[in-house]
Design a protein around this motif. Sequence first.
Motif, mmCIF file in Angstrom:
data_model
loop_
_atom_site.group_PDB
_atom_site.id
_atom_site.type_symbol
_atom_site.label_atom_id
_atom_site.label_comp_id
_atom_site.label_asym_id
_atom_site.label_seq_id
_atom_site.Cartn_x
_atom_site.Cartn_y
_atom_site.Cartn_z
ATOM 1 N N UNK A 171 17.518 -9.681 -7.709
ATOM 2 C CA UNK A 171 16.461 -8.694 -7.432
ATOM 3 C C UNK A 171 15.365 -9.366 -6.610
ATOM 4 N N UNK A 172 15.009 -8.736 -5.513
ATOM 5 C CA UNK A 172 13.996 -9.289 -4.614
ATOM 6 C C UNK A 172 12.945 -8.235 -4.324
ATOM 7 N N UNK A 173 11.675 -8.663 -4.306
ATOM 8 C CA UNK A 173 10.584 -7.783 -3.932
ATOM 9 C C UNK A 173 10.203 -8.093 -2.488
ATOM 10 N N UNK A 174 10.138 -7.064 -1.657
ATOM 11 C CA UNK A 174 9.850 -7.211 -0.229
ATOM 12 C C UNK A 174 8.385 -6.859 0.002
ATOM 13 N N UNK A 175 7.682 -7.738 0.678
ATOM 14 C CA UNK A 175 6.268 -7.512 1.006
ATOM 15 C C UNK A 175 6.095 -7.601 2.511
ATOM 16 N N UNK A 176 4.990 -7.050 2.999
ATOM 17 C CA UNK A 176 4.689 -7.128 4.433
ATOM 18 C C UNK A 176 3.760 -8.302 4.696
ATOM 19 N N UNK A 177 3.935 -8.913 5.848
ATOM 20 C CA UNK A 177 3.120 -10.070 6.205
ATOM 21 C C UNK A 177 1.656 -9.634 6.355
ATOM 22 N N UNK A 178 0.749 -10.408 5.756
ATOM 23 C CA UNK A 178 -0.672 -10.126 5.848
ATOM 24 C C UNK A 178 -1.231 -9.366 4.665
ATOM 25 N N UNK A 179 -0.366 -8.832 3.778
ATOM 26 C CA UNK A 179 -0.850 -8.111 2.596
ATOM 27 C C UNK A 179 -1.156 -9.115 1.479
ATOM 28 N N UNK A 180 -2.153 -9.960 1.724
ATOM 29 C CA UNK A 180 -2.470 -11.018 0.768
ATOM 30 C C UNK A 180 -3.063 -10.472 -0.528
ATOM 31 N N UNK A 181 -3.619 -9.285 -0.497
ATOM 32 C CA UNK A 181 -4.198 -8.719 -1.710
ATOM 33 C C UNK A 181 -3.136 -8.439 -2.765
ATOM 34 N N UNK A 182 -1.914 -8.200 -2.330
ATOM 35 C CA UNK A 182 -0.836 -7.904 -3.278
ATOM 36 C C UNK A 182 -0.216 -9.173 -3.872
ATOM 37 N N UNK A 193 0.804 -1.227 0.000
ATOM 38 C CA UNK A 193 0.000 0.000 0.000
ATOM 39 C C UNK A 193 0.830 1.266 0.000
ATOM 40 N N UNK A 194 2.012 1.233 0.634
ATOM 41 C CA UNK A 194 2.841 2.442 0.725
ATOM 42 C C UNK A 194 3.811 2.582 -0.441
ATOM 43 N N UNK A 195 3.881 1.608 -1.328
ATOM 44 C CA UNK A 195 4.820 1.674 -2.468
ATOM 45 C C UNK A 195 4.294 0.772 -3.582
ATOM 46 N N UNK A 196 3.616 1.362 -4.568
ATOM 47 C CA UNK A 196 3.067 0.578 -5.665
ATOM 48 C C UNK A 196 3.956 0.597 -6.907
#
Length: 856
Positions: free
Chosen positions: A88-99, A67-70
């Motif tokens: 190259x790695x994409x970092x996501x936050x736990x619980x952001x299943x919509x992404x 949500x803070x970086x699209x």
Amino acid sequence: MDDSVPVMLIATTDPASRRVLEDELRRRYGADYEVLACAGHAHGRAVLEGLRRWNRQVALILGCYGPADRDGLDFLRRAYGFHPAAKRAVVVTWGDFASAPTVFRAIAQGYAELVIIRPERSRDEEFHGAITDALDDWQLAQGVGFEAVRLIGEVGDERTHMLRDSLSRNHIPVGFHPAGSETAQRTLESLNLRDPVLPVMVLEFTAPPIVLENPSDLEIAEAMGVTRPPPVDKIFDVVVVGAGPSGLATAVYASSEGLSTMVVEGEAVGGQAGTSSLIRNYPGFSRGVSGAHLAYRSFHQAWTLGTDFLFLRKVEGVRVDGACYAVSISDGSVVRCRTVVVATGVDYRRLGIPQLEDLVGRGVFYGATVSEAPSMAGKHVCVVGGGNSAGQAVLHLAKYAKKVTLLVRGPTLSVSMSEYLISQLEATRNVAIRFRSVIVGARDQDGFLAAVKVASGSDATPGEEIEAGGLFVLIGSVPRTSWLPDTVERDPAGFLRTGASRDVSDAGSIRSDRSPLGLEPACPAFSRSATCGPVRSKEWLPQSATAPQLSRCFIATWPRTLPLVRQPHPRTCPVMAAPTEVTTLIPPMRRLLYVAAFLVFLAGLVLFVFPLRTAEWFAWTVNPPMTAVFLGAAYWSAAGLEVTGARSSSWNSARLAVWPVFVFTTLTFGVTLFHLDRFHLSPDAATLAQVATWAWLAIYAIVPVAMLIISRIQIRSLRPAPKSVTAGRPVLPVALRLLLIGIAAVLLLYGVALLAVPVPAATWWPWQLSELTARAIGAWLVGLGLAAAQGQLSRDLRTVRPVALTSVAFVILQALALLRYGNALTWPSAPAIGFVTVLLAIGVAGGWALVLSQRR
């Protein structure tokens, strides 16, 4: 910070993620990597551009998506153009299943290699495990690190290329240095190597470093000392032929069930899968895994479970031996077992275009050689093939090459390549795919590939010339089944028929007591064997992904055929013990052999070229001339023996020259003292003859003593034999060993007779001899006989080369001597016939051994 330190870069507009990631990376990796954090994507691209201009290495690029970086995914996609080799790695936050759907789709399209969950606490080892795996893959691809093995060779040499590829695939840190480079010259000088036979391998991890000149695979395996030989009295439950994914999985499952298991591999662990830069469809590796890492982990797992390995050795045949199988290994040994698993896999088909075959190793490569990818930097590269291996090779090469063109014969990739690879190929900007294309020719420049000629469809005429600094061919599949007996049923393409796929019309392939198992080959004599991997007929699934399931199926059904497998077997296998020490040849011994060869060459020059001038130019007068040319030929061939021994990289090979030369020179010195009155020591003798006599006395007095002293030093430097030296391997064919034994017996017995009782023994010589010449010839025959005796005891055909070359040279020179002075022989007397017969036997034995050693 030092410019040589790799960079880890973070770029995100999410301040919370940027702070957490920067803190975690600096705290854990700050000592070894420079961690850079950028507040925005434009700032990140600018920094990457600057790092590229400064030739800085970038190991890892992290972007965020949430949500803070699209825009993090787009940043990672564009970052590829700045540093293709970086992970190259994409970092996501736990619980952001919509992404999740967007992130996974981006990874499938090649925007990034892996997804990482942002750490929510300190010491988040799951996060750091993903980071270290990515850094490990990056470092392996770069080829950086310490040099366990230093390889010196020509850039375009095919053997050098094969060694680089084999070492890399076997997870051995190797540093390659072209023969003309400063590092290579400095290394060779430090090793006292002048004009060595390339390629040269230096094993830096041994003490002292082992040096190998143009080594065979067997010599490398012995020197490495990685694998242990099988016990001489052991019969294995399972022998797996091939260490690809199927073979390694079989070894893991078999060893975990308590079965004694041996794996034999002729090239490198992992097979073709080991050359893949990234495998994404292997169970248990959600982030993907390189073929080299997968192979190494499988090998290490099997090894820790108790599997025995024989590397750089090939299986040459298998036969039924009572209740067991006898598996013949290329080093001459035989491994006995109760079950054989065939997992040899396939080879890529050759293009068969002469212009390309001449350029193999100089721009043309068969298979996805990961070690060659960095050398393709800035070049246009072509890959031929339509399978997963070809797709993975294209993606890996695209990280280095300016442009990669995939040439596909068919109209589509969907029938032969996994969908995730197709998506990544289409998303990679410097990759082009050409369908219905075949290579019909090539052009070279300065001996290296410069361009390939491509035709469309079935048109065999040259169409378009494509610039290509590298060509990687990954087409077709040729099963490695030629070593199996003809009784094992194959399909028309050479793949093995197993289970229900066997030919039911062949009565010999049907078992009456039970139905065949799914992986069991169609042959009653091999009812306790199995196949897995692409060597099986009609096997089309991706082999690295299906290997564990197939191997587990075999191990699960294995007790049905051998219910008494765990009972100890009473039989033992008597074999010849292997040598217990090996070492490199020390420089003093090498120099002494060269000096001895030069001196013997001078003596042979006078005797063979000027046999009528021995009264003026030699240490004693040699009559008749046939005796002089015989001794001259003998001395010249002895010089060849000494030179070949001096050029040997190991003492094991050189000692076949050292001990015969020591015995010959010692006996000759004794003969000289016994007949000193016959030598040109009087003032009336010619001046040159007197000089030759004193030189003769000095040489034959000094050389044996020096050789004895240096041999003692050499022997004291011996180290224990590497664990890979296989016990019990009569390498030489039985017929050749018997021939050598016969020759050694004749030469030793007759040589001793000439030394002890020269007058009666000389009556069996084909021309007249004096006591002095009889004893001089006897000393040489004893030396040659000792060399033949040592040769038949050798455990490696390559170590017989000095004796083989000497024998061939001796016979050729004696043939020339007979052409000049053959009238000195009494024809057709028994001594003359015996003389020619022994010469022929020596020539046959030497030529035979020489041919076999070249083939190995």
